[in-house]
Design an enzyme around this catalytic site. Structure first.
Site, PDB file in Angstrom:
ATOM      1  N   LYS A   1      51.975   5.093  30.168  1.00 26.06           N
ATOM      2  CA  LYS A   1      52.372   5.583  31.496  1.00 26.06           C
ATOM      3  C   LYS A   1      53.847   5.327  31.800  1.00 26.06           C
ATOM      4  O   LYS A   1      54.397   4.288  31.439  1.00 26.06           O
ATOM      5  CB  LYS A   1      51.518   4.897  32.564  1.00 26.06           C
ATOM      6  CG  LYS A   1      50.104   5.422  32.570  1.00 26.06           C
ATOM      7  CD  LYS A   1      49.382   5.069  33.842  1.00 26.06           C
ATOM      8  CE  LYS A   1      48.866   3.670  33.851  1.00 26.06           C
ATOM      9  NZ  LYS A   1      47.915   3.414  34.920  1.00 26.06           N
TER      10      LYS A   1
ATOM     11  N   THR B   1      61.520  -6.951  27.649  1.00 28.00           N
ATOM     12  CA  THR B   1      62.180  -8.259  27.727  1.00 28.00           C
ATOM     13  C   THR B   1      61.507  -9.191  28.727  1.00 28.00           C
ATOM     14  O   THR B   1      62.000 -10.280  28.981  1.00 28.00           O
ATOM     15  CB  THR B   1      63.658  -8.075  28.141  1.00 28.00           C
ATOM     16  OG1 THR B   1      63.691  -7.407  29.407  1.00 28.00           O
ATOM     17  CG2 THR B   1      64.421  -7.264  27.104  1.00 28.00           C
TER      18      THR B   1
END
Ligand SMILES: NC(=O)c1ccc[n+]([C@@H]2O[C@H](COP(=O)([O-])OP(=O)(O)OC[C@H]3O[C@@H](n4cnc5c(N)ncnc54)[C@H](O)[C@@H]3O)[C@@H](O)[C@H]2O)c1
Length: 418
Positions: free
Chosen positions: A185, A172
């Protein structure tokens, strides 16, 4: 049958991999004592990143189909949804309405997320809530809707929960869309160090919906533009030209396509930034190779960012690093004075800082030392070559850094004076 090089018994006293011609013909042998086995296997990795405008539109089912192994449409669908607290305030009603519309039994785990709570404690609290709700990990992927901080935490939780539970990301923030949401990651801060605990565990699917950026504040849009500028500077001159010409408009419109130019430039910028990032990540997903052009801007910035906290956001610290290394590259004759001017002007247009008072000889020396430790004893410092290309160097000296700092400082003063 296992191929012989996958499970290979080693005769007593032999070195791993040595003496292949004398190895026993079967797993059990009375002629030679076997006391060591080498197990080798490869796990294929595949994940998808998909542009999905208006992902919460009830007509769209991307969010439910992902990772569900085809069990998304029958009755009894359940989802554990982790949502950034600010996103919940601004978009929570639509998120709940979406799952209600599809008859999904869902639990919204609302987490206040910023760098200060990017911790193992927050991860543990999410695990407790998953346990209370109970999920069938093979067809009920965890969903995370939030910025880079929350996606990194939930990624770590997913990789640890029952030794790996699929998850779906809906970024977002702009950093989330172009950086934190596209790689493999996960991580949390620990013991005062950034991302000290983490794993490589990509989401099955990342759904990119730039509508969320509409409610993001202007400074966080700039912050994300810094990572886009990084890709432009080291590998995509065309992307740089878009930022140079339309960067201010993108910032103003928050990638919402309010004008036709903004729409075209915004869509092209996101596509190029994500594609460029993935081109670099994919061949080196586990980061075995330490020369990574995507580390550009990340040599001095980790130290500067941590010492400046909370003054500088991550992208802002990266931009200060890029300004310094642009000047350094110019001193080496790798970037022209004109191009240096274009780069610094574009940083200004994106409302990003190109200077910070922490740029002192001592701090930069510390930062370089720390980076050298992380890069296994060598600088492996990516430097720009013109605009859109990069090279690695290992011989940057303290004097050279001091000269670059002095030059960058006087350029700032010159501008301030005008
Ligand atoms: N895993 C990776 O490869 C990777 C890559 C880059 C960055 N990161 C990590 O990402 C983090 C930074 O991410 P970030 O910049 O997204 O920060 P963030 O997640 O802290 O989000 C920034 C702020 O925006 C708010 N927010 C999020 N979405 C919003 C929206 N749509 N509208 C209004 N407010 C909203 C958040 O609550 C927060 O206050 C760092 O911890 C960094 O380590 C990870």
């Amino acid at each position: 049958m296992l191929p012989s090089d996958v499970l290979r018994p080693q005769a007593a006293g032999s070195q791993a991999g040595a003496g292949a011609s004398q190895e026993p013909s079967g797993l059990y042998t009375f002629s030679q004592q076997v006391d060591s086995w080498v197990v080798r296997t490869a796990k294929p990795v595949s994940y998808e990143i998909r542009f999905t405008d208006d992902v919460l539109n009830p007509a769209r089912t991307d969010l439910l189909e992902a990772g569900a192994n085809g069990v998304s449409t029958r009755a009894g669908v359940r989802r554990f949804v982790v949502v950034d607290a600010n996103v919940d305030l601004l978009h929570g009603d639509r998120i709940r309405a979406y799952f209600d519309h599809h008859g999904v039994d869902h639990h919204m785990c609302v987490v206040p997320a910023d760098e200060s709570v990017k911790s193992f404690d927050t991860a543990a609290r999410i695990v407790e809530e998953i346990d209370s709700f109970g999920i069938a990990r093979r067809h009920e992927p965890v969903i995370v809707i939030g910025g880079g901080v929350l996606m990194d935490i939930v990624g770590l939780v997913s990789s640890l929960y029952r030794r790996g539970t699929p998850f779906v990301r809906v970024p977002t923030t702009l950093i989330g869309l172009v950086d934190a949401g596209v790689g493999a990651k996960t991580g949390v801060n620990f013991n005062g160090h950034k991302n000290r605990l983490g794993t490589y565990f990509p989401a099955d699917l990342t759904l990119l919906d730039r509508c969320f950026l509409n409610t993001l504040d202007r400074r966080h849009i700039s912050n994300g533009l810094a990572e886009i500028l990084k890709i432009a500077l080291i590998k995509d001159e065309g992307l740089f030209q878009i930022l140079e010409r339309h960067g201010a408009l993108l910032l103003e419109e928050k990638f919402q396509g309010l004008s036709s130019t903004g729409e075209l430039a915004g869509a092209e910028t996101l596509r190029r930034a994500i594609h460029g990032m993935l081109e670099e990540l994919q061949p080196n997903l586990w980061e075995a190779k330490l020369e990574r052009v995507v580390d550009y801007g990340h040599t001095f910035s980790p130290t500067v960012e941590m010492r400046a906290l909370p003054e500088l956001l991550h992208g802002e610290a990266v931009c200060v690093d890029m300004a310094l290394t642009t000047v350094l590259a110019q001193h080496r004759g790798m970037v022209s004075e004109t191009d240096r001017g274009r780069v610094l002007a574009t940083m200004r247009a994106l409302e990003l800082p190109s200077w910070n008072d922490l740029l002192t000889g001592e701090i930069l020396a510390d930062a370089l030392q720390d980076t050298v430790r992380h890069r296994d004893g060598q600088q492996r410092l990516p430097l720009p070559v013109g605009i859109g290309r990069a090279t690695f160097v290992n011989d940057v000296t303290a004097q050279e850094l001091a000269d670059a700092v002095a030059d960058l400082r006087s350029l700032q003063h010159e501008r301030a004076g005008r």
